[in-house]
Motif scaffolding. Structure first.
Motif, PDB file in Angstrom:
ATOM      1  N   ALA A  67      -0.117  -8.640   9.843  1.00 27.21           N
ATOM      2  CA  ALA A  67       0.006  -7.922   8.570  1.00 27.21           C
ATOM      3  C   ALA A  67       1.362  -8.218   7.939  1.00 27.21           C
TER       4      ALA A  67
ATOM      5  N   THR B  49      -5.879  -4.407   4.936  1.00 28.83           N
ATOM      6  CA  THR B  49      -4.487  -4.192   5.326  1.00 28.83           C
ATOM      7  C   THR B  49      -3.995  -5.166   6.379  1.00 28.83           C
TER       8      THR B  49
ATOM      9  N   ARG C  99       0.167  -6.562  16.509  1.00 30.33           N
ATOM     10  CA  ARG C  99      -0.383  -6.114  17.788  1.00 30.33           C
ATOM     11  C   ARG C  99      -0.887  -7.349  18.526  1.00 30.33           C
TER      12      ARG C  99
ATOM     13  N   ASP D 199     -10.308  -2.702   4.845  1.00 28.39           N
ATOM     14  CA  ASP D 199      -9.511  -2.289   3.683  1.00 28.39           C
ATOM     15  C   ASP D 199      -8.438  -3.322   3.349  1.00 28.39           C
TER      16      ASP D 199
ATOM     17  N   PHE E 184      -5.218  -0.159  16.600  1.00 23.40           N
ATOM     18  CA  PHE E 184      -3.985   0.510  16.158  1.00 23.40           C
ATOM     19  C   PHE E 184      -3.156   0.990  17.343  1.00 23.40           C
TER      20      PHE E 184
ATOM     21  N   TYR F 262      -1.817   6.266   5.296  1.00 28.28           N
ATOM     22  CA  TYR F 262      -2.656   5.534   4.346  1.00 28.28           C
ATOM     23  C   TYR F 262      -4.125   5.756   4.646  1.00 28.28           C
ATOM     24  N   TRP F 263      -4.488   5.758   5.921  1.00 25.22           N
ATOM     25  CA  TRP F 263      -5.893   5.940   6.274  1.00 25.22           C
ATOM     26  C   TRP F 263      -6.324   7.392   6.121  1.00 25.22           C
TER      27      TRP F 263
ATOM     28  N   CYS G 142       0.876  -1.168   0.000  1.00 27.13           N
ATOM     29  CA  CYS G 142       0.000   0.000   0.000  1.00 27.13           C
ATOM     30  C   CYS G 142       0.905   1.206   0.000  1.00 27.13           C
TER      31      CYS G 142
ATOM     32  N   ASP H  15     -14.037   1.862  10.237  1.00 26.56           N
ATOM     33  CA  ASP H  15     -12.904   2.796  10.216  1.00 26.56           C
ATOM     34  C   ASP H  15     -11.574   2.071  10.081  1.00 26.56           C
ATOM     35  N   LYS H  16     -11.600   0.770   9.932  1.00 27.65           N
ATOM     36  CA  LYS H  16     -10.436  -0.079   9.621  1.00 27.65           C
ATOM     37  C   LYS H  16      -9.441  -0.246  10.765  1.00 27.65           C
ATOM     38  N   ARG H  17      -9.730   0.333  11.930  1.00 27.08           N
ATOM     39  CA  ARG H  17      -8.769   0.173  13.013  1.00 27.08           C
ATOM     40  C   ARG H  17      -9.398  -0.236  14.327  1.00 27.08           C
TER      41      ARG H  17
ATOM     42  N   ASN I  60       1.721   0.368   4.823  1.00 29.66           N
ATOM     43  CA  ASN I  60       0.673  -0.301   5.582  1.00 29.66           C
ATOM     44  C   ASN I  60       0.778   0.160   7.043  1.00 29.66           C
ATOM     45  N   PRO I  61      -0.270   0.826   7.548  1.00 33.51           N
ATOM     46  CA  PRO I  61      -0.186   1.395   8.901  1.00 33.51           C
ATOM     47  C   PRO I  61       0.198   0.372   9.963  1.00 33.51           C
TER      48      PRO I  61
ATOM     49  N   ASN J 201       2.440   4.144  10.967  1.00 33.26           N
ATOM     50  CA  ASN J 201       2.136   5.464  10.440  1.00 33.26           C
ATOM     51  C   ASN J 201       0.816   5.383   9.692  1.00 33.26           C
ATOM     52  N   ASP J 202      -0.184   6.195  10.111  1.00 29.17           N
ATOM     53  CA  ASP J 202      -1.521   6.005   9.539  1.00 29.17           C
ATOM     54  C   ASP J 202      -1.823   6.926   8.362  1.00 29.17           C
TER      55      ASP J 202
ATOM     56  N   ASN K 202      -7.057   8.309   2.641  1.00 26.26           N
ATOM     57  CA  ASN K 202      -8.219   7.658   2.055  1.00 26.26           C
ATOM     58  C   ASN K 202      -9.505   7.891   2.826  1.00 26.26           C
TER      59      ASN K 202
END
Lengths: 464, 353
Positions: B353, B338, B57, B336, B93, A264-265, A251, B74-76, A255-256, A261-262, A268
């Motif tokens: 990941a 990831t 994580r 998403d 996250f 990417y989010w 990505c 929200d993907k996290r 990739n976060p 590091n976010d 988007n």
């Protein structure tokens, strides 16, 4: 058609793992083969010599070769053998894992295998603990002592019998030869570690709530359509999306989860001014993708506004809201939709064929969740087959393609990665985003509502 | 005149034979439509490279077995539920716990995050599915605003919101699935057809969004029409309970994971199984499956504490992941794509990941 068959009692609801354990046992038997199995030897444990002892190393090597898998997988597999009590460790007997070193193990006697028909009863455990008590003169582990006290209380009525049995077994044990006694003690101890695991350890014998099977109903139903396998469709989808799959392609910028590091989010998010190139590309895959991404839908709306053909999408959105809305809002929504889109002379009248229109209007007399299904599908197909392709060729789309961002791949040094890990951004809470969205929607609805001329006139009058 | 009494055994035996004959006839018909197998088509597709997937994580906080989890859009953020009745909302996250609710029952086997991100649904041995609206105020007692939505006559095994916060689809140990209106708690549609506990369900990601698939202890995976309540397709090739079903991202197929240690892929238009993902060294059941974003990878959480990653097209296993210390009970890929999250009976959740 309904056919009822007598279903055999699989007994699986008592032993959900029986199916798997039988396969495990066949491998275990091969491991114990005197010629081709794992080589055992005699080992000294304290002062006694114990026969048929195997090392963790040898077990894992044998499994690696036999099943043609990696050492790591063989270790995980053999841990299962220990976890279920088929092999037990001689040292460190409470930790039921297979170690890839010279740790000593033995095969458990089939009498103590988990697939045996008898269930380990509390009274059996009580007898075992009582026996240990006699031998070690009160040297039970704390958790065993706790169990012992508890059992003493609620099996009190049987206690004489239990003590009698324990004493009998203890005496019988003393009559055996020392090596045999030591071996049997190890086996028994291993068995109870598996079936009554110490607290705060992982146990493979845990099971979920009982699954109930009704043996008396067995239906053979199902009508199916005769079409050919669409395996090509699956391959096509994969090929289309493979560069967008974070597990297959990187990505951008990163990739976060991997770099902490976010960006990417953030790049988007729902309401970015300028989307990324990958995102814009994805809109071109299908109308469904374009509409599912609300940012894409916004862009599509810009295009439709220029073409003065926004009513199809507006109808589709309203129909979605009806379908997924609360049961109580059904009638009012249906009425609004009728007035706005379907009634003759409606302000945003949609152009659908007469038959569909007729069916829909009739259905709206008694509105239900799926009353707009036919009209919605018709409108969607219209957009899919015509409008969508014109959008992809339009200046609107080409414009956003040009403007779209192509972020650079992050290249963090190990020090930077450490810093990132300490400074993980909390982002914006979804509830706040949701509230913002609702505000935006309300604003948009107010802005696009047809002008109420009367109200406007009376406002002007009042000002005079 | 003496009444004819056909011995019960004979009738049952006769019906059994008839059922077997019909089943084999169905198979014959299906086989006639036998087309090119998936891995044959896939021969022309390039192979996958090496994968480096690690635990990124580890979420510790549950005091007992983690049974279920779901991602927020929200993907996290994620919601997870456990055997001791605790339901926790995490920002995966940052690994912060944001909300915690204690359910009045143990074995909370199902939980789901609402599409808006403003609520979570959960249920288990209480036979119900309840919705808890979330709040920005950390001190607010979420249990006060709890809303009971679904009522079954046996344990709740799975729940999922549809495209909005207003409807929930549930499956239960009572053998049925049901669609509920959240606001009123009204039953909108019920789905009967499974002969035993229904253990899992998944909604189709199609543009029409009107179907879902469920899997049960009767070894069947059924596809249902949400509008009519009818079972439109049924697949019975597994040899044991189906613990998990998940649609392929395009909606044209779905995968299932079962106690028979295999994962299988079913093509909906061809109406048959098109691939089996299994290996001799994999003996323990699959508890949970999910696809990567493109559909090329199938992740499976197993009862032998491992995660196996399969190449969907070629049918081979591309990777095996270790880390959990007890069975993996739940696995979901993030919205998403990831990362994916696993929950285990070792009390932890891991993000990979």
């Amino acid at each position: 058609m309904t056919i009822r068959t007598a279903r055999p009692n699989r007994g699986q609801h008592f032993w959900p793992r029986l199916y798997c354990l039988q396969k495990l046992e066949s491998i275990l038997l091969e491991m114990q083969d005197p010629k081709s199995g794992v080589k055992g030897s005699e080992q000294k444990l304290n002062v006694t010599t114990i026969p048929h002892v195997i090392t963790g190393n040898d077990i894992i090597t044998w499994i690696t070769n036999k099943m043609m898998i990696t050492t790591e997988e063989a270790q995980a597999f053999s841990t299962m053998l220990v976890a279920y009590g088929y092999i037990y460790p001689l040292q460190n007997h409470k930790k039921l894992v297979m170690c890839n070193n010279n740790s000593l193990y033995r095969f458990q006697t089939p009498y103590f295998w988990p697939t045996q028909k008898w269930v380990p009863e509390d009274s059996d455990y009580a007898i075992y603990l009582a026996k240990r008590n006699i031998r070690k003169k009160g040297m039970l582990e704390p958790y065993e002592q706790a169990h012992y006290n508890h059992l003493h209380e609620w099996l009190n009525h049987k206690w004489d019998f239990i003590v009698m049995q324990a004493t009998e077994q203890y005496k019988a044990g003393k009559e055996r030869k020392k090596p045999d006694r030591v071996v049997f003690d190890c086996q028994e101890r291993a068995y109870w570690i598996v079936t009554r695991p110490p607290p705060r350890t992982q146990s493979a014998m845990d099971c979920g709530p009982e699954r109930l099977i009704d043996p008396n109903t067995d239906q053979v139903t199902g009508e199916y359509t005769h079409t050919h396998a669409q395996t090509g469709v699956l391959v096509k989808y994969i090929t289309t999306y493979k560069n967008h799959d974070p597990f297959l392609a990187s990505c951008l910028p990163s990739n976060p989860w991997q770099t902490d590091n976010d960006a990417y989010w953030t790049l988007n998010m729902r309401r970015v001014e300028v989307p990324t190139k990958m995102r814009v590309e994805r809109w071109s895959f299908s109308l469904f993708e374009l509409l599912s991404d609300l940012r894409g839908r916004d862009d599509f709306k810009i295009f439709l506004k220029k073409e003065f053909s926004g009513e199809n999408l507006a109808f589709w959105e309203a129909a979605e809201e009806l379908k997924w809305g609360t049961a109580s809002s059904m009638s009012s929504k249906a009425e609004t939709i009728f007035k706005t889109f379907l009634a003759p002379g409606a302000p945003r009248w949609i152009n659908i064929d007469g038959r569909t229109m007729g069916l829909t209007v009739k259905g709206l007399e008694h509105p239900h969740r799926y009353v707009l299904e036919a009209a919605q599908t018709h409108v969607f197909l219209l957009m899919k087959k015509d409008t969508f392709f014109r959008y992809l060729k339009s200046p609107t789309y080409k414009d956003i393609q040009k403007k779209a961002l192509n972020p650079e791949q992050h290249n963090f040094s190990p020090a930077q990665l450490e810093q990132n890990a300490l400074n993980r951004s909390p982002g914006i809470h979804p509830i706040i985003l949701w509230q913002q969205e609702e505000e935006e929607k309300a604003k948009a609805a107010a802005a696009s509502a047809p002008v109420d001329v009367k109200a406007m006139m009376s406002k002007i009058d009042r000002k005079k | 005149m003496a009444t004819q009494e056909v011995p019960l055994n004979e009738t049952l035996a006769h019906l059994k034979t008839e059922s077997e004959t019909l089943k084999s006839k169905l198979e014959e018909e299906r086989a006639k439509l036998h087309d090119v197998e998936l891995h044959q088509v896939a021969e022309k597709v390039e192979g996958l490279g090496q994968f480096v997937m690690k635990t990124r994580r580890t979420l510790k906080g549950h005091g007992n077995k983690v049974l279920c989890m779901d991602w927020c859009k929200d993907k996290r953020r994620i919601v997870s539920s456990s055997q001791d009745g605790k339901v926790i909302v995490w920002d995966a996250f940052t690994t912060n716990k944001e909300h915690a609710v204690t359910m009045p029952c143990t074995w909370v086997m199902a939980c789901a995050y609402a599409p808006s991100g403003c609520a979570v649904a959960c249920g288990g041995l209480d036979n119900k599915c309840s919705v808890y609206p979330l709040s920005l105020d950390k001190n607010e007692n979420l249990a006060a605003k709890k809303k009971s939505v679904a009522m079954h006559t046996n344990y709740l095994s799975a729940c999922s919101f549809t495209n909005s916060d207003m409807q929930i689809l549930t499956s239960s140990g009572d053998g049925t699935c049901a669609l509920w209106d959240v606001e009123s708690g009204q039953l909108l549609q019920s789905f009967h057809g499974h002969a035993a506990d229904v253990l899992c369900l998944d909604l189709a990601p199609s543009e029409t969004g009107n179907t879902f698939v469920s899997g049960g202890c009767d070894k069947k995976a059924n596809v249902w029409d949400m509008r009519s309540g009818q079972c439109i397709q049924s697949f019975e090739t597994h040899e044991s309970d189906i613990n998990s079903v998940r649609y392929y991202p395009s909606g044209d197929a779905f995968a299932s994971g079962s106690d028979d240690a295999t994962c299988r892929l079913y093509d909906l238009r061809a109406d048959r199984e098109v691939a089996i993902y299994s290996k001799d060294s994999i003996i323990f059941g699959v508890s949970s499956v999910d696809f990567s974003l493109s559909g090329r990878l199938l992740f499976g959480g197993y009862n032998d504490y491992t995660i196996n990653v399969w190449d969907v097209l070629k049918g081979t296993r591309v990777s095996i992941l270790f880390g959990h210390e007890n069975r993996v009970s739940t696995l979901r890929v993030s919205p998403d794509g990831t990362a994916f999250c696993t929950g285990s009976w070792d009390h932890t959740l891991r993000i990979w990941a």
